[in-house]
Scaffold this motif. Structure first.
Motif, mmCIF file in Angstrom:
data_model
loop_
_atom_site.group_PDB
_atom_site.id
_atom_site.type_symbol
_atom_site.label_atom_id
_atom_site.label_comp_id
_atom_site.label_asym_id
_atom_site.label_seq_id
_atom_site.Cartn_x
_atom_site.Cartn_y
_atom_site.Cartn_z
ATOM 1 N N GLY A 142 8.337 -3.483 2.596
ATOM 2 C CA GLY A 142 8.087 -3.314 1.670
ATOM 3 C C GLY A 142 7.467 -1.702 1.005
ATOM 4 O O GLY A 142 8.401 -0.506 1.616
ATOM 5 N N GLU A 165 11.583 -6.166 -1.131
ATOM 6 C CA GLU A 165 11.009 -5.520 -3.259
ATOM 7 C C GLU A 165 11.859 -4.551 -3.367
ATOM 8 O O GLU A 165 12.489 -3.922 -2.673
ATOM 9 N N GLN A 177 8.347 -10.530 -5.400
ATOM 10 C CA GLN A 177 7.719 -11.788 -5.229
ATOM 11 C C GLN A 177 6.914 -11.897 -6.143
ATOM 12 O O GLN A 177 6.235 -13.440 -6.252
ATOM 13 N N ARG A 206 2.842 -7.635 0.034
ATOM 14 C CA ARG A 206 3.463 -9.038 -0.681
ATOM 15 C C ARG A 206 2.865 -10.360 -1.038
ATOM 16 O O ARG A 206 3.311 -11.051 -1.745
#
Length: 346
Positions: A142, A165, A177, A206
């Protein structure tokens, strides 16, 4: 002669106060120089086969383990890659880790696995510990982290790839997402549902992004007044999914579809529906996220979003190897997309 070597191996001269077997101990036991031991253990071709075998036998007899920190200090390089993930109990991250390992190990790298439990301070602590060992590279999950953690990564100079991501301005491999949340919600709307509830647990960034995609789909369909998010901070589980199905139908009986942020919640909801006699999808449609093992075997089979976690792990590891070797990376941000998997629960 053989007896003297056996005595040396059994009782090595320890050169450190810790009692740890050192390179010098192996050299003494094998009757060679420390530099020969180092080269032999690295598998350099310049060392004769007989010497390699002698060194390996001595190292095995002494229980010698190379010191990666010392090797990194000596060469300014390491063979370790630190991988930070939120949880080991989540199948999603286990599959990603396996893909990273199977890509890195044949290339001579080993992984150091750090678990952050979705906690910013824990991530900082893990980063400080791993960076002290001078890893060759980093893979982190992330893009949402504390300023201190971001500064640690930036200041270390260690090549880093972000996963799950797509993060412009850095090296990353993942998918949107938000787009995935919007797509599965649109599928529910296209199937005739109008009272769609989003149920989420854990509430990591997320999960919240998926919720934003859900909201966007409803607003674009002119159903902004029907946006209903049920957010629970506790960890996601099948038991919680069952409880949330009951809660949603009790508190908002007009609900005709539920989008769960993760498949384990949705699987628990389907089991609860069977137990309670709630018809799925007749009374309420149920959708999940991540296409976890078992989702296709539920009754009815679960509609969900398939996410490419193995491909993410493989491509992140490949990108990181290029960075560690100083090779150019043509595409620093790789969006691998997702797939809405339509099954009988909707």
């Amino acid at each position: 002669m053989p007896s003297s070597k056996t005595t040396s191996a059994a009782s090595p001269r320890r050169t450190r106060a810790t009692g740890r077997v050192t390179l010098a101990d192996v050299a003494q036991a094998a009757g060679v120089s420390p530099i020969t031991v180092s080269r032999a253990l690295r598998g350099e071709r310049a060392v004769a086969q007989e010497l390699c075998e002698r060194v390996q036998a001595a190292a095995t007899a002494l229980g010698y383990v190379p010191d990666p920190a010392a090797r990194a200090l000596a060469s300014s390089r390491s063979s370790h890659v630190a991988v930070l993930i939120p949880k080991l109990s989540n199948t999603l991250f286990v599959e990603l880790l396996d893909a990273v390992q199977t890509t890195l190990v044949p290339a001579g790298y080993q992984t150091l696995i750090g678990v952050t439990h979705y906690d910013a301070s824990e991530e900082e602590a893990v980063l400080r510990s791993f960076l002290a060992h001078r890893p060759a590279g980093l893979i982190v999950t992330g893009r949402d982290r504390s300023p201190a953690a971001a500064a640690l990564i930036e200041g270390s100079g260690v090549p880093c790839v972000h996963v799950m991501e797509v993060e412009p301005g850095s090296h990353s491999v993942g998918f949107s997402q938000r787009d995935a949340g919007r797509a599965i919600t649109q599928h529910l709307l296209d199937s005739g549902r109008r009272r769609v509830v989003y149920v989420a647990a854990q509430l990591d960034p997320r999960t919240l992004e998926r919720g934003e995609g859900y909201k966007e789909a409803l607003v674009q369909a002119g159903l902004g007044e029907s946006v209903n998010k049920v957010l629970i901070a506790e960890p996601s589980s099948m038991a919680l999914g069952g409880a949330m199905l009951e809660r949603v139908l009790r508190e908002t009986p007009e609900t005709d579809a539920i989008f769960f942020c993760n498949d384990d919640l949705a699987q628990g909801a389907l089991l609860a529906a069977l137990r309670l006699g709630v018809a799925v999808p007749g009374r309420v449609a149920v959708a999940g996220f991540n296409d976890l093992p078992g989702s296709d075997q539920m009754v009815p089979p679960l509609t969900t979003v398939a996410t490419p976690r193995r491909q993410i792990g493989e491509q992140a590891a490949q990108m990181l190897m290029k960075l560690m070797r100083g090779q150019p990376v043509e595409q620093p941000n790789v969006d691998l997309g997702f797939q809405v998997v339509r099954r009988a629960s909707t």
